[in-house]
Design a protein around this motif. Structure first.
Motif, PDB file in Angstrom:
ATOM      1  N   MET A  84       0.811  -1.213   0.000  1.00  0.00           N
ATOM      2  CA  MET A  84       0.000   0.000   0.000  1.00  0.00           C
ATOM      3  C   MET A  84       0.846   1.266   0.000  1.00  0.00           C
ATOM      4  O   MET A  84       0.354   2.335  -0.352  1.00  0.00           O
ATOM      5  N   TYR A  85       2.113   1.131   0.393  1.00  0.00           N
ATOM      6  CA  TYR A  85       2.993   2.299   0.490  1.00  0.00           C
ATOM      7  C   TYR A  85       4.021   2.370  -0.645  1.00  0.00           C
ATOM      8  O   TYR A  85       4.701   3.380  -0.801  1.00  0.00           O
ATOM      9  N   ASP A  86       4.124   1.326  -1.413  1.00  0.00           N
ATOM     10  CA  ASP A  86       5.070   1.285  -2.522  1.00  0.00           C
ATOM     11  C   ASP A  86       4.626   2.275  -3.605  1.00  0.00           C
ATOM     12  O   ASP A  86       3.472   2.257  -4.032  1.00  0.00           O
ATOM     13  N   PRO A  87       5.523   3.133  -4.086  1.00  0.00           N
ATOM     14  CA  PRO A  87       5.151   4.064  -5.165  1.00  0.00           C
ATOM     15  C   PRO A  87       4.749   3.359  -6.457  1.00  0.00           C
ATOM     16  O   PRO A  87       4.114   3.973  -7.323  1.00  0.00           O
ATOM     17  N   LEU A  88       5.097   2.079  -6.591  1.00  0.00           N
ATOM     18  CA  LEU A  88       4.679   1.319  -7.765  1.00  0.00           C
ATOM     19  C   LEU A  88       3.515   0.379  -7.453  1.00  0.00           C
ATOM     20  O   LEU A  88       3.129  -0.437  -8.289  1.00  0.00           O
ATOM     21  N   GLY A  89       2.958   0.487  -6.260  1.00  0.00           N
ATOM     22  CA  GLY A  89       1.828  -0.342  -5.870  1.00  0.00           C
ATOM     23  C   GLY A  89       0.507   0.282  -6.250  1.00  0.00           C
ATOM     24  O   GLY A  89       0.445   1.239  -7.030  1.00  0.00           O
ATOM     25  N   ASN A  90      -0.579  -0.223  -5.653  1.00  0.00           N
ATOM     26  CA  ASN A  90      -1.900   0.250  -6.078  1.00  0.00           C
ATOM     27  C   ASN A  90      -2.389   1.461  -5.295  1.00  0.00           C
ATOM     28  O   ASN A  90      -3.152   2.275  -5.806  1.00  0.00           O
TER      29      ASN A  90
ATOM     30  N   GLY B 269      -0.256  -7.957 -11.852  1.00  0.00           N
ATOM     31  CA  GLY B 269       0.096  -6.601 -12.249  1.00  0.00           C
ATOM     32  C   GLY B 269       0.698  -5.750 -11.148  1.00  0.00           C
ATOM     33  O   GLY B 269       1.036  -4.591 -11.392  1.00  0.00           O
ATOM     34  N   ARG B 270       0.857  -6.310  -9.953  1.00  0.00           N
ATOM     35  CA  ARG B 270       1.449  -5.539  -8.852  1.00  0.00           C
ATOM     36  C   ARG B 270       2.884  -5.981  -8.614  1.00  0.00           C
ATOM     37  O   ARG B 270       3.314  -7.031  -9.104  1.00  0.00           O
ATOM     38  N   PRO B 271       3.662  -5.210  -7.855  1.00  0.00           N
ATOM     39  CA  PRO B 271       5.090  -5.512  -7.699  1.00  0.00           C
ATOM     40  C   PRO B 271       5.345  -6.828  -6.970  1.00  0.00           C
ATOM     41  O   PRO B 271       4.488  -7.343  -6.240  1.00  0.00           O
TER      42      PRO B 271
END
Length: 296
Positions: free
Chosen positions: A219-225, A255-257
């Motif tokens: 939830m905190y990853d800049p490449l997440g949703n 499609g997520r990291p």
């Protein structure tokens, strides 16, 4: 001031308590063995795989030959949604007595989840049509349904994790109250600020009962949703304390990291914001190792 250490150094040996690898009726980016193999990049010690639909212990046992050559240990558990019969002590007994490590009370079969995610509300959808229903954790007077007591007895017997799932905070309080009365030490609330709606003060009430609070790098990853600000996660850690916080991935969706990549990005962000390396290590390694009862 000295520069923070690289996240890869601090995260070595981490344990991911919330991985949504496949097989699953929700589309997944990788299966359990592939996720465990990728975890070797950070010498991931263990991974707990979660499905909203089925007992993942059977997946892990079926993948025994593939997993035998991978250093990351993989464990399964059961979420008490409609597809396993809801709060079903018979399904829980099989799961835990065959090596399961966690019981999640209703997630997407909870009313709280449906209120937060009405049809088309952004939550992944199944690739096949699945009948479902609401699975109440509590009766109208706020007490646990009778079957929940049987489930807690099984959790106590096996010294495994009990999670409040996607339940209402008041219902999670009742669950933890009854769990504590049985001497259960491994209680977990997942993503309190997603679906559940439990603020830091309420989470401190839960931790005073012995529970741990889990947050997710997905939830905190800049490449997440979600792309939430890691500064908010740091505030949570300071409010609740690293001694009762767990950081997991909640990843595996198509499609997520990859979890390792999200851990690296979010872990580095936390270190750059001033989180002590020892606190990060405790939340990704020591606390989840205790919850899984991994040997020292």
């Amino acid at each position: 001031m000295a520069s923070p250490p690289p996240a890869a150094e601090v995260l070595t040996g981490l344990v991911d308590l919330h991985c949504h690898s496949g097989p699953n009726p929700f589309a997944r980016e990788f299966d359990h063995a592939e996720g465990a193999k990728d975890g070797e990049r950070l010498q991931m010690r263990a991974m707990l795989v979660k499905s909203h639909h089925h007992n993942t212990v059977m997946d892990v046992l079926a993948m025994k030959d593939r997993l035998a050559t991978i250093r990351t240990e993989v464990f399964g558990g059961i979420a008490l949604n409609a597809q396993v019969g809801g709060i079903n002590p018979y399904a829980v007994a099989m799961c835990l007595r065959m090596g399961g490590k966690a019981v999640w009370f209703p997630t997407f079969s909870s009313q709280r989840h449906l209120d937060a995610h009405p049809e088309g509300g952004g939550f992944p959808v199944a690739t096949v049509e699945l009948p479902s229903r609401i699975v109440p954790m509590c009766t109208e007077d706020g007490k646990l349904v009778p079957e929940a007591h049987e489930v807690l007895d099984l959790v106590q017997e096996t010294e495994t994790i009990v999670s409040g799932g996607h339940g209402h905070p008041d219902h999670i309080r009742e669950l933890f109250t009854q769990a504590k009365a049985r001497g259960i030490e491994r209680m977990l609330i997942n993503h309190p600020d997603f679906v559940i709606g439990a603020d830091p003060a309420l989470c401190r009430e839960f931790t005073a009962m012995g529970a741990f609070v889990e947050h997710e790098v997905g939830m905190y990853d800049p490449l997440g949703n979600k792309k939430w600000d890691p500064a908010n996660l740091l505030n949570w850690i300071r409010e609740v304390g690293p001694e009762r916080t767990v950081i997991a991935s909640d990843l595996g969706q198509k499609g997520r990291p990859m979890p390792v990549d999200a851990f690296l990005r979010v872990g580095q962000a936390l270190l750059d914001l001033g989180l002590p390396a020892a606190d990060l290590r405790r939340m990704v390694r020591d606390n989840p190792s205790f919850l899984l009862r991994l040997p020292d």
